[in-house]
Design a protein around this motif. Structure first.
Motif, mmCIF file in Angstrom:
data_model
loop_
_atom_site.group_PDB
_atom_site.id
_atom_site.type_symbol
_atom_site.label_atom_id
_atom_site.label_comp_id
_atom_site.label_asym_id
_atom_site.label_seq_id
_atom_site.Cartn_x
_atom_site.Cartn_y
_atom_site.Cartn_z
ATOM 1 N N THR A 93 20.220 -36.965 -34.981
ATOM 2 C CA THR A 93 19.439 -37.724 -35.949
ATOM 3 C C THR A 93 19.648 -37.140 -37.343
ATOM 4 O O THR A 93 19.984 -35.953 -37.480
ATOM 5 C CB THR A 93 17.935 -37.711 -35.584
ATOM 6 N N THR A 94 19.489 -37.959 -38.353
ATOM 7 C CA THR A 94 19.666 -37.501 -39.725
ATOM 8 C C THR A 94 18.776 -38.310 -40.652
ATOM 9 O O THR A 94 18.359 -39.425 -40.313
ATOM 10 C CB THR A 94 21.135 -37.637 -40.170
ATOM 11 N N ALA A 95 18.475 -37.741 -41.811
ATOM 12 C CA ALA A 95 17.676 -38.424 -42.833
ATOM 13 C C ALA A 95 18.581 -38.862 -43.976
ATOM 14 O O ALA A 95 19.638 -38.247 -44.223
ATOM 15 C CB ALA A 95 16.581 -37.503 -43.354
ATOM 16 N N ARG A 107 36.393 -48.596 -67.043
ATOM 17 C CA ARG A 107 36.967 -49.942 -67.017
ATOM 18 C C ARG A 107 35.948 -51.032 -66.706
ATOM 19 O O ARG A 107 35.908 -52.069 -67.356
ATOM 20 C CB ARG A 107 38.101 -49.999 -65.982
ATOM 21 N N THR A 108 35.107 -50.799 -65.673
ATOM 22 C CA THR A 108 34.230 -51.879 -65.196
ATOM 23 C C THR A 108 33.062 -51.296 -64.422
ATOM 24 O O THR A 108 32.951 -50.078 -64.250
ATOM 25 C CB THR A 108 35.020 -52.861 -64.311
ATOM 26 N N ALA A 109 32.200 -52.175 -63.914
ATOM 27 C CA ALA A 109 31.031 -51.750 -63.143
ATOM 28 C C ALA A 109 30.760 -52.781 -62.054
ATOM 29 O O ALA A 109 31.187 -53.935 -62.141
ATOM 30 C CB ALA A 109 29.818 -51.594 -64.046
ATOM 31 N N ARG A 110 30.005 -52.372 -61.030
ATOM 32 C CA ARG A 110 29.635 -53.284 -59.957
ATOM 33 C C ARG A 110 28.380 -52.766 -59.249
ATOM 34 O O ARG A 110 28.071 -51.566 -59.297
ATOM 35 C CB ARG A 110 30.770 -53.466 -58.951
ATOM 36 N N GLY A 111 27.675 -53.663 -58.582
ATOM 37 C CA GLY A 111 26.469 -53.281 -57.869
ATOM 38 C C GLY A 111 26.798 -52.629 -56.533
ATOM 39 O O GLY A 111 27.714 -53.056 -55.830
ATOM 40 N N VAL A 112 26.050 -51.588 -56.185
ATOM 41 C CA VAL A 112 26.274 -50.871 -54.933
ATOM 42 C C VAL A 112 24.947 -50.376 -54.365
ATOM 43 O O VAL A 112 23.915 -50.377 -55.044
ATOM 44 C CB VAL A 112 27.202 -49.644 -55.126
ATOM 45 N N GLN A 113 25.013 -49.954 -53.123
ATOM 46 C CA GLN A 113 23.900 -49.234 -52.511
ATOM 47 C C GLN A 113 24.302 -47.767 -52.460
ATOM 48 O O GLN A 113 25.347 -47.413 -51.903
ATOM 49 C CB GLN A 113 23.621 -49.763 -51.094
ATOM 50 N N ILE A 114 23.478 -46.931 -53.042
ATOM 51 C CA ILE A 114 23.757 -45.498 -53.118
ATOM 52 C C ILE A 114 23.027 -44.812 -51.969
ATOM 53 O O ILE A 114 21.800 -44.892 -51.867
ATOM 54 C CB ILE A 114 23.296 -44.911 -54.463
ATOM 55 N N ILE A 115 23.784 -44.161 -51.111
ATOM 56 C CA ILE A 115 23.211 -43.527 -49.927
ATOM 57 C C ILE A 115 23.365 -42.016 -50.053
ATOM 58 O O ILE A 115 24.487 -41.490 -50.114
ATOM 59 C CB ILE A 115 23.896 -44.025 -48.647
ATOM 60 N N GLY A 116 22.248 -41.331 -50.099
ATOM 61 C CA GLY A 116 22.253 -39.873 -50.153
ATOM 62 C C GLY A 116 22.151 -39.301 -48.747
ATOM 63 O O GLY A 116 21.206 -39.604 -48.012
ATOM 64 N N VAL A 117 23.144 -38.504 -48.356
ATOM 65 C CA VAL A 117 23.198 -38.006 -46.982
ATOM 66 C C VAL A 117 23.158 -36.478 -46.975
ATOM 67 O O VAL A 117 23.470 -35.813 -47.969
ATOM 68 C CB VAL A 117 24.476 -38.489 -46.276
ATOM 69 N N TYR A 118 22.764 -35.949 -45.818
ATOM 70 C CA TYR A 118 22.879 -34.515 -45.555
ATOM 71 C C TYR A 118 24.178 -34.345 -44.763
ATOM 72 O O TYR A 118 24.254 -34.763 -43.590
ATOM 73 C CB TYR A 118 21.670 -34.020 -44.765
ATOM 74 N N PRO A 119 25.220 -33.770 -45.373
ATOM 75 C CA PRO A 119 26.569 -33.799 -44.788
ATOM 76 C C PRO A 119 26.660 -33.350 -43.338
ATOM 77 O O PRO A 119 27.331 -33.989 -42.534
ATOM 78 C CB PRO A 119 27.365 -32.873 -45.721
ATOM 79 N N GLU A 120 25.997 -32.251 -42.987
ATOM 80 C CA GLU A 120 26.161 -31.718 -41.632
ATOM 81 C C GLU A 120 25.550 -32.643 -40.584
ATOM 82 O O GLU A 120 26.178 -32.952 -39.568
ATOM 83 C CB GLU A 120 25.535 -30.323 -41.542
ATOM 84 N N THR A 121 24.324 -33.089 -40.784
ATOM 85 C CA THR A 121 23.672 -33.936 -39.782
ATOM 86 C C THR A 121 24.228 -35.360 -39.799
ATOM 87 O O THR A 121 24.217 -36.043 -38.772
ATOM 88 C CB THR A 121 22.154 -33.973 -40.001
ATOM 89 N N GLU A 122 24.717 -35.807 -40.950
ATOM 90 C CA GLU A 122 25.283 -37.152 -41.031
ATOM 91 C C GLU A 122 26.524 -37.274 -40.147
ATOM 92 O O GLU A 122 26.725 -38.301 -39.471
ATOM 93 C CB GLU A 122 25.640 -37.485 -42.478
ATOM 94 N N THR A 123 27.351 -36.253 -40.123
ATOM 95 C CA THR A 123 28.558 -36.311 -39.301
ATOM 96 C C THR A 123 28.233 -36.297 -37.815
ATOM 97 O O THR A 123 29.013 -36.795 -36.995
ATOM 98 C CB THR A 123 29.490 -35.127 -39.620
ATOM 99 N N THR A 126 27.139 -40.260 -37.427
ATOM 100 C CA THR A 126 28.083 -41.335 -37.740
ATOM 101 C C THR A 126 29.561 -40.955 -37.640
ATOM 102 O O THR A 126 30.415 -41.848 -37.616
ATOM 103 C CB THR A 126 27.849 -41.854 -39.172
ATOM 104 N N HIS A 127 29.888 -39.660 -37.629
ATOM 105 C CA HIS A 127 31.289 -39.220 -37.667
ATOM 106 C C HIS A 127 31.989 -39.801 -38.902
ATOM 107 O O HIS A 127 33.168 -40.141 -38.863
ATOM 108 C CB HIS A 127 32.048 -39.653 -36.406
ATOM 109 N N PHE A 128 31.228 -39.895 -39.997
ATOM 110 C CA PHE A 128 31.743 -40.551 -41.196
ATOM 111 C C PHE A 128 32.947 -39.836 -41.781
ATOM 112 O O PHE A 128 33.822 -40.466 -42.391
ATOM 113 C CB PHE A 128 30.632 -40.639 -42.252
#
Length: 419
Positions: A93-95, A107-123, A126-128
């Motif tokens: 599990t991860t937060a 050059r340009t800009a675009r809309g995104v979703q910014i996701i802040g992860v804890y690197p160790e638990t995220e992997t 998700t194995h991102f």
């Protein structure tokens, strides 16, 4: 007696019987392969969506899913994670900390979703890190790193180590901006997510969300010294069959949180899972309809060729019922010989391709629009083999009825004088 005669009749014309058996076996093999390939695409999509995007379960503030507003968070995230990890069914599990905003370059800009992860638990969830194709995953001890997709990098005209700016609302509603450097680029193979998601470290995003936080009474409990909160907690289970059970347990433990399973988070996954059996049935019916006409044609020819012989059997005392079942048994025997052969070939094909998969990289551009990987691993379960075998039996039985009926309608006297 009828069984013995029918078996001998099958092999009286070895060439014709061999052609029928081969046709049915090839049809069953092709059906097995098509079903395994179709299931492979579906299950690959589902498994990747669960592993890379949604996990099995997620926890949010009840109001967070409505507009993804950063002010709706879960408190005491560390305590929540500790309780979840103690559950036997949980693998990892991860937060996460989440904000909606803009990513911009020179050059340009675009809309995104910014996701802040804890690197160790995220992997662990998700194995991102396996999706990184340029640069590298978050380096320990480095701040203000951002991971963006190759698609976003192309549209922003940036490369590794380029400086980009993320703009979003902090937790008291004011617009804030922060500079980050591109540490790596990823490619998940899913255009729908690669176009809208960027990843930063949770601590970096928290600091920017908390700017001027102490001036707002509604989030006064989240001072810069106390940042133990999260917008999303993702949970990956050891066995997907326990999703409903774990979900109910989480609801009891965290009544103030919104607990959602992956079916609620992604209705298209639920659609795929519920419709896969229906799709398999439709494919089986189509194949069996094509097969039934071939069998009818062959058995009808066999009856017409033996017109005089059948008339003689009826003239010496074999009643029409026995003639009928003799033709039916002959047809069923052909199917009973062909079906195991076709199923065996299908099983062997699936087994050989399960490790290497089927490479569809030539169609990568089209597949990524639907979130489908370029390597498909065929998949078949035992129940599907049973369904195919049952379908072949029913098909051969139905295919035998018309030729058998044709046989019993002949008149012995006319049949004996037929040239």
């Amino acid at each position: 007696m009828i069984f013995k005669i029918a078996w001998r009749n099958v092999w009286r014309s070895k060439t014709r019987s061999a052609v029928v058996i081969l046709a049915v076996a090839v049809g069953v093999w092709a059906l097995s392969f098509v079903l395994s390939f179709s299931n492979g695409i579906t299950y690959t999509y589902i498994n990747n969506a669960i592993r890379d995007q949604f996990s099995h379960l997620q926890l949010h503030h009840p109001k967070f899913p409505e507009d993804k507003n950063s002010k709706f968070y879960l408190e005491n995230a560390t305590e929540v994670l500790t309780k979840i990890r103690q559950m036997p069914a949980v693998e990892a599990t991860t937060a996460r900390v989440i904000a909606s905003g803009m990513i911009s370059s020179a050059r340009t800009a675009r809309g995104v979703q910014i996701i802040g992860v804890y690197p160790e638990t995220e992997t662990q969830v998700t194995h991102f890190e396996k999706n990184i194709v340029e640069g590298e995953y978050f380096k320990p001890g480095h701040s203000n790193q951002v991971l963006i997709s190759q698609r976003i990098a192309e549209k922003l005209k940036v490369k590794l180590r380029s400086r980009i700016v993320l703009t979003f609302q902090n937790m008291d509603g004011d617009i804030t901006a922060a500079a980050f450097r591109v540490a790596g680029m990823f490619n998940t193979g899913n255009m729908l997510t690669d176009d809208v998601q960027v990843f930063v470290q949770a601590d970096d995003l928290k600091q920017n969300l908390m700017i001027n936080a102490n001036e707002n009474d509604s989030i006064a409990n989240l001072s810069l010294e106390n940042q133990d909160f999260a917008h999303e907690i993702a949970i990956f289970l050891k066995d997907s069959k326990t999703v409903s059970e774990v979900k109910e347990s989480l609801k009891a433990i965290f009544p103030e949180a919104l607990v959602q399973d992956y079916w609620e988070l992604s209705p298209d996954i639920e659609l795929y899972e519920t419709q896969i059996n229906t799709s398999n049935t439709i494919i089986i019916v189509i194949f069996m309809l094509a097969l039934i006409f071939g069998i009818i044609n062959t058995m009808l020819m066999a009856v017409l060729e033996r017109y005089k012989e059948l008339g003689m059997l009826m003239a010496i005392g074999m009643n029409k019922g026995k003639v009928f079942w003799m033709i039916v048994l002959e047809t069923l025997m052909l199917g009973l010989v062909a079906a195991p052969l076709g199923l065996g070939l299908g099983f062997l094909t699936v087994h050989l391709l399960q490790d290497t998969g089927i490479d569809l990289s030539a169609f990568a551009k089209g597949l990524e629009r639907f979130g489908i990987e370029t390597t498909i691993y065929p998949e078949m379960d035992g129940l599907l083999y049973i369904q195919i075998a049952t379908a072949v039996f029913i098909t051969t039985l139905l295919a035998s009825l018309y030729p058998a009926r044709k046989a019993v309608k002949l008149q012995p006297v006319e049949a004996l004088h037929k040239i």
